[in-house]
Design a protein around this motif. Structure first.
Motif, PDB file in Angstrom:
ATOM      1  N   SER A  16       0.361  -1.226   0.184  1.00  0.00           N
ATOM      2  CA  SER A  16       0.198  -0.220   0.061  1.00  0.00           C
ATOM      3  C   SER A  16       1.174   1.641   0.234  1.00  0.00           C
ATOM      4  CB  SER A  16      -0.584  -0.109   1.306  1.00  0.00           C
ATOM      5  OG  SER A  16      -1.346  -1.345   1.334  1.00  0.00           O
ATOM      6  N   ARG A  18       0.267   5.749   0.528  1.00  0.00           N
ATOM      7  CA  ARG A  18      -0.753   6.747   0.484  1.00  0.00           C
ATOM      8  C   ARG A  18      -0.059   8.293   0.041  1.00  0.00           C
ATOM      9  NH1 ARG A  18      -2.616   9.782   6.124  1.00  0.00           N
ATOM     10  NH2 ARG A  18      -5.073  10.268   5.736  1.00  0.00           N
ATOM     11  N   ALA A  48      -9.405   8.797  -9.755  1.00  0.00           N
ATOM     12  CA  ALA A  48     -10.764   9.220  -8.536  1.00  0.00           C
ATOM     13  C   ALA A  48     -10.703  10.286  -8.377  1.00  0.00           C
ATOM     14  CB  ALA A  48     -10.251   9.071  -6.842  1.00  0.00           C
ATOM     15  N   THR A  57     -17.960  10.141  -4.544  1.00  0.00           N
ATOM     16  CA  THR A  57     -16.629  10.056  -5.033  1.00  0.00           C
ATOM     17  C   THR A  57     -16.786   9.062  -6.001  1.00  0.00           C
ATOM     18  OG1 THR A  57     -16.168   8.278  -3.416  1.00  0.00           O
ATOM     19  CG2 THR A  57     -15.784  10.252  -2.685  1.00  0.00           C
ATOM     20  N   TYR A  59     -14.166   6.666  -9.072  1.00  0.00           N
ATOM     21  CA  TYR A  59     -13.487   6.177  -9.450  1.00  0.00           C
ATOM     22  C   TYR A  59     -13.265   5.450 -10.579  1.00  0.00           C
ATOM     23  CZ  TYR A  59     -13.145   6.188  -4.362  1.00  0.00           C
ATOM     24  OH  TYR A  59     -12.837   6.721  -2.839  1.00  0.00           O
ATOM     25  N   LYS A  64     -11.155   0.266  -8.213  1.00  0.00           N
ATOM     26  CA  LYS A  64     -12.711   0.384  -7.400  1.00  0.00           C
ATOM     27  C   LYS A  64     -12.288  -0.320  -6.514  1.00  0.00           C
ATOM     28  CE  LYS A  64     -15.851   2.378  -9.929  1.00  0.00           C
ATOM     29  NZ  LYS A  64     -17.467   1.827 -11.149  1.00  0.00           N
ATOM     30  N   ARG A  66      -9.896  -0.142  -4.145  1.00  0.00           N
ATOM     31  CA  ARG A  66      -8.515  -0.635  -4.036  1.00  0.00           C
ATOM     32  C   ARG A  66      -8.249   0.715  -3.096  1.00  0.00           C
ATOM     33  NH1 ARG A  66      -4.424  -1.590  -7.327  1.00  0.00           N
ATOM     34  NH2 ARG A  66      -5.960  -0.649  -9.082  1.00  0.00           N
ATOM     35  N   THR A  68      -8.957   4.884  -2.319  1.00  0.00           N
ATOM     36  CA  THR A  68      -9.822   5.737  -1.529  1.00  0.00           C
ATOM     37  C   THR A  68      -9.572   6.901  -1.715  1.00  0.00           C
ATOM     38  OG1 THR A  68     -10.503   3.654  -0.284  1.00  0.00           O
ATOM     39  CG2 THR A  68     -10.717   5.927   0.504  1.00  0.00           C
ATOM     40  N   SER A  70     -10.001  10.876  -0.474  1.00  0.00           N
ATOM     41  CA  SER A  70     -10.690  11.411   0.709  1.00  0.00           C
ATOM     42  C   SER A  70      -9.285  13.046   0.930  1.00  0.00           C
ATOM     43  CB  SER A  70     -10.711  10.682   1.823  1.00  0.00           C
ATOM     44  OG  SER A  70      -9.113  11.109   2.775  1.00  0.00           O
ATOM     45  N   GLN A  81      -5.450   6.324  -0.503  1.00  0.00           N
ATOM     46  CA  GLN A  81      -4.914   5.598  -0.017  1.00  0.00           C
ATOM     47  C   GLN A  81      -5.159   4.394  -1.499  1.00  0.00           C
ATOM     48  OE1 GLN A  81      -3.690   5.295   3.089  1.00  0.00           O
ATOM     49  NE2 GLN A  81      -3.312   3.276   2.523  1.00  0.00           N
TER      50      GLN A  81
END
Length: 116
Positions: A16, A18, A48, A57, A59, A64, A66, A68, A70, A81
């Motif tokens: 991952s 961010r 996104a 929101t 994507y 989608k 996976r 996010t 914000s 993320q």
């Protein structure tokens, strides 16, 4: 006006990252914010997007479930993320702002590389 992306890097598949995009020089809270990416030899594509209120929101189909998006209007920052990263997610990721006046701003981009 500045959009400064950070958080990119080299990760292995399944890991991952961010991304953050810190905005300044324009009124952030009513602006529509989005993330785009551009892989070598390919066109820039929408990843996104998040409206000023934070709801509704949307994507790209490829991310989608996976990724996010914000935002924190108090910090003038939008985040992406990214989980379960795949090699095909490798690209330069750009932050984009559409101001309430209809002006578009872009960040300088941050490289994301997914490779074993």
């Amino acid at each position: 006006v500045q959009l400064v992306e950070s958080g990119g890097g080299l990760v292995q598949p399944g890991e991952s990252l961010r991304l953050s995009c810190a905005a300044s020089g324009f009124t952030f809270s009513p602006s529509h914010m989005s993330w785009y990416r551009q892989a070598p030899g390919k066109e820039r594509e929408l990843v996104a997007a998040i409206p000023r209120g934070g709801g509704n929101t949307n994507y790209a189909n490829s991310v989608k479930g996976r990724f996010t998006i914000s935002r924190d209007n108090a910090k003038n920052t939008v985040y992406l993320q990214m989980n379960s990263l795949k090699p095909e997610d490798t690209a330069v990721y750009y932050c984009r702002a559409l101001s309430i006046m209809g002006t578009v701003y872009w960040g300088q981009g941050t490289q994301v590389t997914v490779s074993s």
